[in-house]
Each structure stands twice: as C-alpha cells, then as structure tokens.
Design a protein around this motif. Structure first.
Motif, PDB file in Angstrom:
ATOM      1  N   TYR A  59      61.014  11.354   1.791  1.00  0.00           N
ATOM      2  CA  TYR A  59      61.585  11.673   0.360  1.00  0.00           C
ATOM      3  C   TYR A  59      60.438  12.664  -0.314  1.00  0.00           C
ATOM      4  CZ  TYR A  59      65.444   8.532   1.125  1.00  0.00           C
ATOM      5  OH  TYR A  59      66.780   7.796   1.276  1.00  0.00           O
ATOM      6  N   LYS A  60      61.150  13.509  -0.904  1.00  0.00           N
ATOM      7  CA  LYS A  60      59.992  14.312  -1.633  1.00  0.00           C
ATOM      8  C   LYS A  60      59.227  13.742  -2.550  1.00  0.00           C
ATOM      9  CE  LYS A  60      59.893  18.381  -4.693  1.00  0.00           C
ATOM     10  NZ  LYS A  60      60.560  19.178  -5.961  1.00  0.00           N
ATOM     11  N   ASN A  61      59.768  12.709  -3.334  1.00  0.00           N
ATOM     12  CA  ASN A  61      58.902  11.949  -4.311  1.00  0.00           C
ATOM     13  C   ASN A  61      57.998  11.064  -3.485  1.00  0.00           C
ATOM     14  OD1 ASN A  61      60.413  12.828  -6.491  1.00  0.00           O
ATOM     15  ND2 ASN A  61      61.492  10.982  -6.613  1.00  0.00           N
ATOM     16  N   ASP A  62      58.035  10.508  -2.283  1.00  0.00           N
ATOM     17  CA  ASP A  62      57.200   9.948  -1.473  1.00  0.00           C
ATOM     18  C   ASP A  62      56.213  10.877  -0.832  1.00  0.00           C
ATOM     19  OD1 ASP A  62      58.655   7.541  -1.861  1.00  0.00           O
ATOM     20  OD2 ASP A  62      59.610   7.533   0.050  1.00  0.00           O
ATOM     21  N   GLU A  80      54.972  24.212  -6.594  1.00  0.00           N
ATOM     22  CA  GLU A  80      55.052  25.815  -6.335  1.00  0.00           C
ATOM     23  C   GLU A  80      54.998  26.123  -4.744  1.00  0.00           C
ATOM     24  OE1 GLU A  80      51.536  29.082  -6.795  1.00  0.00           O
ATOM     25  OE2 GLU A  80      51.677  27.707  -8.261  1.00  0.00           O
ATOM     26  N   ILE A  81      54.323  25.293  -3.932  1.00  0.00           N
ATOM     27  CA  ILE A  81      54.207  25.453  -2.782  1.00  0.00           C
ATOM     28  C   ILE A  81      55.274  25.158  -1.727  1.00  0.00           C
ATOM     29  CG2 ILE A  81      52.575  23.915  -1.966  1.00  0.00           C
ATOM     30  CD1 ILE A  81      51.025  25.946  -0.404  1.00  0.00           C
ATOM     31  N   LEU A  82      55.797  24.032  -1.975  1.00  0.00           N
ATOM     32  CA  LEU A  82      56.657  23.072  -1.082  1.00  0.00           C
ATOM     33  C   LEU A  82      57.680  24.288  -0.521  1.00  0.00           C
ATOM     34  CD1 LEU A  82      56.749  20.214   0.167  1.00  0.00           C
ATOM     35  CD2 LEU A  82      58.334  19.878  -1.569  1.00  0.00           C
ATOM     36  N   LYS A  94      65.175  14.915   0.574  1.00  0.00           N
ATOM     37  CA  LYS A  94      64.171  14.675   1.691  1.00  0.00           C
ATOM     38  C   LYS A  94      63.475  16.047   2.098  1.00  0.00           C
ATOM     39  CE  LYS A  94      67.550  12.632   3.868  1.00  0.00           C
ATOM     40  NZ  LYS A  94      68.419  12.121   4.636  1.00  0.00           N
ATOM     41  N   VAL A  95      62.458  15.966   2.721  1.00  0.00           N
ATOM     42  CA  VAL A  95      61.766  17.137   3.442  1.00  0.00           C
ATOM     43  C   VAL A  95      61.254  16.583   4.758  1.00  0.00           C
ATOM     44  CG1 VAL A  95      59.572  18.432   3.053  1.00  0.00           C
ATOM     45  CG2 VAL A  95      60.590  17.451   1.350  1.00  0.00           C
ATOM     46  N   GLY A  96      61.403  17.557   5.769  1.00  0.00           N
ATOM     47  CA  GLY A  96      61.044  17.242   7.211  1.00  0.00           C
ATOM     48  C   GLY A  96      60.592  18.567   7.865  1.00  0.00           C
ATOM     49  N   LEU A  97      60.029  18.509   8.810  1.00  0.00           N
ATOM     50  CA  LEU A  97      59.422  19.501   9.521  1.00  0.00           C
ATOM     51  C   LEU A  97      60.848  20.233  10.509  1.00  0.00           C
ATOM     52  CD1 LEU A  97      56.338  18.259  11.502  1.00  0.00           C
ATOM     53  CD2 LEU A  97      56.355  19.621   9.657  1.00  0.00           C
ATOM     54  N   LYS A  98      60.374  21.490  10.465  1.00  0.00           N
ATOM     55  CA  LYS A  98      61.637  22.219  11.206  1.00  0.00           C
ATOM     56  C   LYS A  98      61.805  22.046  12.675  1.00  0.00           C
ATOM     57  CE  LYS A  98      62.543  26.293   9.072  1.00  0.00           C
ATOM     58  NZ  LYS A  98      61.919  28.007   8.690  1.00  0.00           N
TER      59      LYS A  98
END
Length: 109
Positions: A59-62, A80-82, A94-98
């Motif tokens: 999760y982005k917050n985590d 800014e960078i995300l 959520k965020v993950g590796l491609k």
C-alpha cells in the motif's frame, strides 16, 4: 561506477540497502537528502518484500511510512518522485514492481 551510483551494489554478496546507504553517504554526503536515494530505497524495499515475503504489492501509505522511518530526510520527495519511477506499477492505492506484475501475468491463465 560506485561513485556514480553507490546503490548498484545492493544485492551483491548479500549487501542490503543499509550497508549500501552507509557507503553512499561516506562517498557523497550530499546524497542524504536526494530523490536518487529515495528511488534506490523504494526499489530495494519493493524487491525485498517481493523476494523475501512473496508480496508483489505494498500500500502506498505503508511504503511512505517505511520511507519516513528509514530515510526521513527524503520524505519530502515521496509524492513528487513516486509517479515518475518507470520500474513501478500502480493499482488503486497499491504500488508494485513492474517485473513482478509481468511475472504474475506470465503464470496466470
């Protein structure tokens, strides 16, 4: 190469972000508060949770909390960078590796 990108040694002979970061900060103390350091940490933490824990998303917050706890000097660059990091994928909050997403697609029917 070490001077240009001291974080490239992460994963080499068991070197993790903490050790690479200590070396990077000795070589170039100005990197302590930089988007480059943040990018390296994000890549490391996502790879770590994927390889060690089997999770392909966070999760982005985590993720932001981990940044805040580990490299608080770089926190201000997070939003800014995300979205600019080309090795990431986003789904809802959520965020993950491609590369993990690509691997999941290969094995899914």
């Amino acid at each position: 190469k070490l001077i240009d990108n001291p974080y490239f040694i992460i994963g080499t002979a068991g070197i993790g972000f903490k050790t690479a970061d200590e070396i990077a900060l000795k070589i170039n103390p100005d990197i302590k508060e930089s988007p480059f350091r943040l990018e390296s940490f994000i890549h490391h933490i996502l790879r770590e949770i994927g390889d060690s824990d089997g999770h392909t998303w966070i999760y982005k917050n985590d993720l932001e909390q981990k940044v805040s706890e580990t490299i608080p000097e770089c926190q201000r660059y997070f939003d800014e960078i995300l979205p600019t990091l080309d090795f990431l994928v986003f789904e809802d909050d959520k965020v993950g590796l491609k590369r993990y997403q690509n691997n999941e697609r290969k094995i899914s029917p």
